[in-house]
Design an enzyme around this catalytic site. Structure first.
Site, PDB file in Angstrom:
ATOM      1  N   ASP A  32      33.171  50.793  57.195  1.00 33.24           N
ATOM      2  CA  ASP A  32      32.520  49.917  58.084  1.00 33.24           C
ATOM      3  C   ASP A  32      31.327  49.598  57.827  1.00 33.24           C
ATOM      4  O   ASP A  32      30.729  50.110  56.793  1.00 33.24           O
ATOM      5  CB  ASP A  32      32.251  50.790  59.364  1.00 33.24           C
ATOM      6  CG  ASP A  32      31.395  50.337  60.342  1.00 33.24           C
ATOM      7  OD1 ASP A  32      31.849  49.202  60.753  1.00 33.24           O
ATOM      8  OD2 ASP A  32      30.429  50.524  60.678  1.00 33.24           O
ATOM      9  N   ASP A  37      30.807  54.878  61.251  1.00 27.01           N
ATOM     10  CA  ASP A  37      29.898  55.722  61.861  1.00 27.01           C
ATOM     11  C   ASP A  37      29.771  55.168  63.546  1.00 27.01           C
ATOM     12  O   ASP A  37      30.173  54.029  63.636  1.00 27.01           O
ATOM     13  CB  ASP A  37      28.354  56.030  61.553  1.00 27.01           C
ATOM     14  CG  ASP A  37      27.658  54.613  61.731  1.00 27.01           C
ATOM     15  OD1 ASP A  37      26.399  54.725  62.387  1.00 27.01           O
ATOM     16  OD2 ASP A  37      28.099  53.480  61.767  1.00 27.01           O
ATOM     17  N   ASP A  92      33.466  52.652  65.658  1.00 24.48           N
ATOM     18  CA  ASP A  92      34.596  53.191  64.706  1.00 24.48           C
ATOM     19  C   ASP A  92      35.190  54.244  65.172  1.00 24.48           C
ATOM     20  O   ASP A  92      36.427  54.544  64.259  1.00 24.48           O
ATOM     21  CB  ASP A  92      33.788  53.399  63.426  1.00 24.48           C
ATOM     22  CG  ASP A  92      32.664  52.569  62.739  1.00 24.48           C
ATOM     23  OD1 ASP A  92      32.927  51.257  62.993  1.00 24.48           O
ATOM     24  OD2 ASP A  92      31.506  52.971  62.614  1.00 24.48           O
TER      25      ASP A  92
END
Length: 363
Positions: free
Chosen positions: A62, A259, A263
């Site tokens: 991410d 995080d 996610d």
């Protein structure tokens, strides 16, 4: 053999074949691994996280909060259609009242700092990928270009210079009455140490993929800066999970690193998931591993440590099977007494404990 001798051999074999060493070979190494990982700032939620490391061949990262700090700063406000900077900031902060997203918090902070009161916006709704409400009889919206697709239609020539001049930044769009009101340009810094961490992961032969809910151009700009060939933006939380699922259907074993609540679906879907600690985020509740120091170098550190734990498990199993392969035939031949068998069984357990202790000393 007479009954006494046969019974003596049977007892000796039963004692020496006691599965104590085999019973502790795997759990002892895993428990030691979990304890040692905690010292290093890595919290392990699942014992199986160690063995799943061996099969990984794709790493999905991410962007916001993982590759970057997630510390959004408002860099520019570009108003349109008669709006002023103050009116834009007041309207945006009115829409984002009560929101906890980093961009919302930055807008509220900026408004407070400049003593701008949030506008009164009625019927505020969180629509998953944007906020909307009513202001002075007009529908107002704020978020990505995709959320405001109709309002921004035909504005390419107007918006393209902004995107070109601010490559690597993120853009939030504000509309009022179905017309563009402003572009808000936000900047985010890369995490310290992320570039060498990415280079190290690439040397391990992992296929690296960057995903983000931010725009495609912003995500690709960050990807190019880090040397990541595959970068995908404009991904909602469910789309990130679907992206991971698609990789798995193509035979990939996926490690997801992220995080926050955005996610969580992808972390739950991945074969192995690592959460970068971000306060009270939901990410750490579903991830197999949580990196408490939020240091990108910990990703490679965990992969190395997990392989060290797996090697120790294999060594323990080899010691146990070698012990049984040698000692059981000897006991069956009658060359050992039950007392010697007890000592040998104890030594086999001690060998497994001692071998595991070497892991503790090394790490």
């Amino acid at each position: 053999q007479d009954a006494d001798a046969a019974m003596l051999r049977a007892v000796t074999v039963a004692v020496i074949a006691c599965p104590c060493a085999l019973g502790i070979a795997i759990p002892l190494a895993r428990v030691a691994g979990v304890a040692l990982a905690a010292r290093k700032g890595m919290l392990i939620r699942s014992f199986s996280a160690f063995e799943r490391v061996e099969k990984l061949d794709a790493l999905v990262l991410d962007k916001t909060g993982t590759v970057t700090r997630g510390d959004w700063k408002l860099q520019r406000i570009i108003p349109f259609n008669g709006f002023t900077r103050e009116k834009v900031l007041g309207l945006a902060s009115g829409l984002e009242q009560g929101a906890s997203h980093p961009i919302a918090l930055e807008l509220l902070r900026e408004a407070r700092e400049h003593h701008i009161r949030p506008e009164r916006v009625a019927v505020v709704q969180d629509e998953g990928n944007g906020m909307s409400g009513l202001w002075e009889g007009l529908e107002v919206k704020i978020d990505s270009a995709g959320f405001l697709a109709e309002e921004l239609a035909g504005q390419v020539l107007l918006l393209e210079p902004i995107r070109t001049q601010s490559a690597g930044s993120s853009f939030v769009y504000l509309s009022a009455g179905s017309r563009p009101a402003a572009v808000l340009v936000f900047g985010d810094e890369l995490r310290a140490g992320i570039e060498p961490a990415i280079a190290e992961l690439q040397r391990r032969g992992l296929r690296l993929i960057l995903v983000s809910g931010d725009g495609m151009e912003t995500t690709q700009a960050i990807g190019r800066r880090l040397g990541i060939a595959e970068s995908w933006g404009d991904r909602l939380p469910t789309e990130k999970a679907a992206f991971v699922s698609d990789l798995q259907k193509r035979g990939k074993k996926v490690l997801m690193v992220g995080d926050g609540i955005n996610d969580a679906p992808a972390l739950a879907q991945a074969d192995l998931s690592i959460a970068v600690f971000a306060g009270g985020s939901l990410g750490k509740e579903v991830a197999d591993v949580t990196l408490m120091r939020a240091d990108p170098a910990q990703i490679a550190e965990f992969l190395d440590f997990a392989r060290a734990v797996n090697r120790k498990i294999r060594q323990n199993l080899v010691l146990t099977f070698l012990y049984n392969a040698v000692s059981i035939p000897v006991a069956m031949s009658g060359l050992l007494s039950p007392l010697v068998a007890v000592c040998a069984m104890l030594l086999s357990s001690l060998s497994v404990i001692g071998n595991t202790y070497l892991l503790v000393r090394k790490h």
